[in-house]
Scaffold this motif. Structure first.
Motif, PDB file in Angstrom:
ATOM      1  N   VAL A   1     -35.893 -14.547  37.488  1.00 44.31           N
ATOM      2  CA  VAL A   1     -35.229 -13.262  37.745  1.00 44.31           C
ATOM      3  C   VAL A   1     -35.747 -12.653  39.049  1.00 44.31           C
ATOM      4  O   VAL A   1     -34.965 -12.206  39.910  1.00 44.31           O
ATOM      5  N   MET A   2     -37.071 -12.625  39.225  1.00 44.16           N
ATOM      6  CA  MET A   2     -37.650 -12.040  40.439  1.00 44.16           C
ATOM      7  C   MET A   2     -37.255 -12.825  41.675  1.00 44.16           C
ATOM      8  O   MET A   2     -36.910 -12.238  42.715  1.00 44.16           O
ATOM      9  N   THR A   3     -37.269 -14.139  41.574  1.00 37.14           N
ATOM     10  CA  THR A   3     -36.881 -14.961  42.719  1.00 37.14           C
ATOM     11  C   THR A   3     -35.431 -14.695  43.099  1.00 37.14           C
ATOM     12  O   THR A   3     -35.103 -14.544  44.285  1.00 37.14           O
ATOM     13  N   GLY A   4     -34.547 -14.619  42.105  1.00 37.03           N
ATOM     14  CA  GLY A   4     -33.141 -14.329  42.370  1.00 37.03           C
ATOM     15  C   GLY A   4     -32.946 -12.976  43.030  1.00 37.03           C
ATOM     16  O   GLY A   4     -32.147 -12.833  43.964  1.00 37.03           O
TER      17      GLY A   4
ATOM     18  N   SER B   1     -42.784  -9.427  47.781  1.00 37.21           N
ATOM     19  CA  SER B   1     -42.399 -10.799  47.425  1.00 37.21           C
ATOM     20  C   SER B   1     -43.584 -11.752  47.593  1.00 37.21           C
ATOM     21  O   SER B   1     -43.726 -12.716  46.844  1.00 37.21           O
ATOM     22  N   ILE B   2     -44.456 -11.463  48.576  1.00 38.64           N
ATOM     23  CA  ILE B   2     -45.675 -12.257  48.732  1.00 38.64           C
ATOM     24  C   ILE B   2     -46.602 -12.044  47.540  1.00 38.64           C
ATOM     25  O   ILE B   2     -47.203 -12.993  47.013  1.00 38.64           O
ATOM     26  N   VAL B   3     -46.720 -10.777  47.090  1.00 36.84           N
ATOM     27  CA  VAL B   3     -47.513 -10.475  45.894  1.00 36.84           C
ATOM     28  C   VAL B   3     -46.979 -11.254  44.698  1.00 36.84           C
ATOM     29  O   VAL B   3     -47.733 -11.847  43.921  1.00 36.84           O
ATOM     30  N   MET B   4     -45.641 -11.265  44.559  1.00 35.59           N
ATOM     31  CA  MET B   4     -45.019 -12.007  43.464  1.00 35.59           C
ATOM     32  C   MET B   4     -45.291 -13.504  43.592  1.00 35.59           C
ATOM     33  O   MET B   4     -45.632 -14.184  42.610  1.00 35.59           O
TER      34      MET B   4
END
Length: 310
Positions: free
Chosen positions: A179-182, A226-229
């Motif tokens: 989900v986060m990547t999308g 997004s880097i943190v993720m």
């Protein structure tokens, strides 16, 4: 080993404490996104302060000295804080999606009451899952000889059966990660589209400059988060995969390897303050004010932490 792990604990605790103080104290940082970052820093702080020291002793001494009941409490909090982190990352991704993809509706959609609702879910659902599964012993159902293993072992073993290992991996990491990547792929696609549109629309010079600065700020925030993720997924993915496949391999994963993968996951909480310090000038400036003791000055909480081009 003690020295290395102690350094990781100190960086984790002090770094996340600096984030907590910065966002809590400086009025300029009181935004919906930053409050979620604050809550995630509390998660990392608790992991470094309350979980990692006991894990350090177990890892170095290869023995658990604190009893089976505290073993369950320790592992429940460990699992809970890990899940709390990934829930926070999902909510932050949603927040950035509205900020960049639907900027006109952002202030009405992502209000502080909505953020409080997000945070309530981020903490309550993982807590109910972790403590419920561990203390009900559902995770060990069907594992042959588990009770004997626990009684004879001195290292606080917690092993998930095939069902709960699959559930934990699927809903604790794989689905949120997808989900986060999308969401972030969509964010960067929309940002690129907006940038192309802005370059082709004639505007007054001042308006164009302001819009460009706003877009750059949003893209930088999305990129940093997004880097943190990505760091979170890289650090915890090996541990979650081991939890998934170990029951199907008849729990043949060496204890030393699983312990190393767990510490690799812990290292994520150490990395987050370093990422913020590298990418966020406001955090470096706030940290400098904290170290110099300026936060004890009257009304200093209103000071400006942002440069004009941030």
């Amino acid at each position: 080993m003690y020295l290395f792990m102690l350094m990781a604990i100190i960086i984790t605790v002090t770094g996340n404490l600096a984030i907590i103080i910065s966002i809590s104290y400086f009025k300029q940082l009181h935004s919906p996104t930053n409050f979620m970052i604050l809550s995630m820093a509390v998660t990392d702080f608790l992991l470094g302060f309350a979980i990692m020291p006991y894990s350090m002793i177990r890892s170095v001494e290869n023995c658990w000295y604190f009893g089976i009941t505290f073993c369950k409490v320790h592992y429940s909090f460990d699992l809970m804080l890990c899940l709390v982190s990934i829930f926070h990352l999902c909510c932050i991704a949603i927040d950035r999606f509205y900020a960049i993809c639907h900027p006109l509706h952002y202030s009405s959609k992502m209000t502080f009451s909505v953020i409080r609702g997000f945070l309530a879910v981020c903490w309550s659902v993982p807590a109910a899952f972790a403590f419920g599964v561990v203390f009900s012993k559902a995770y060990a159902s069907g594992i042959e000889g588990y009770e004997i293993l626990v009684e004879c072992s001195s290292s606080c073993p917690v092993m998930f059966n095939k069902l709960w290992g699959t559930i934990l991996f699927t809903f604790g990491l794989f689905v949120p990660g997808c989900v986060m990547t999308g969401i972030y792929v969509k964010i960067f696609a929309v940002s690129k589209k907006h940038a192309h549109f802005m370059n082709n629309v004639p505007e007054k010079e001042n308006d164009k400059k302001q819009n460009q600065l706003s877009k750059n700020k949003d893209r930088k925030a999305a990129k940093t988060l997004s880097i943190v993720m990505g760091v979170f997924l890289i650090c915890w993915f090996p541990c979650f995969v081991t939890i998934l496949v170990d029951p199907f391999l008849k729990f043949s994963t060496p204890a030393v390897l699983f312990d190393a993968l767990t510490w690799f996951g812990y290292f994520n909480s150490t990395c987050n303050p370093l990422i913020y310090g590298f990418f966020y000038p406001w955090f470096r400036k706030a940290l400098r004010h904290i170290l110099l003791g300026k936060i004890f000055q009257p009304h200093f909480y209103t000071t400006n932490l942002f440069l004009q081009n941030q």
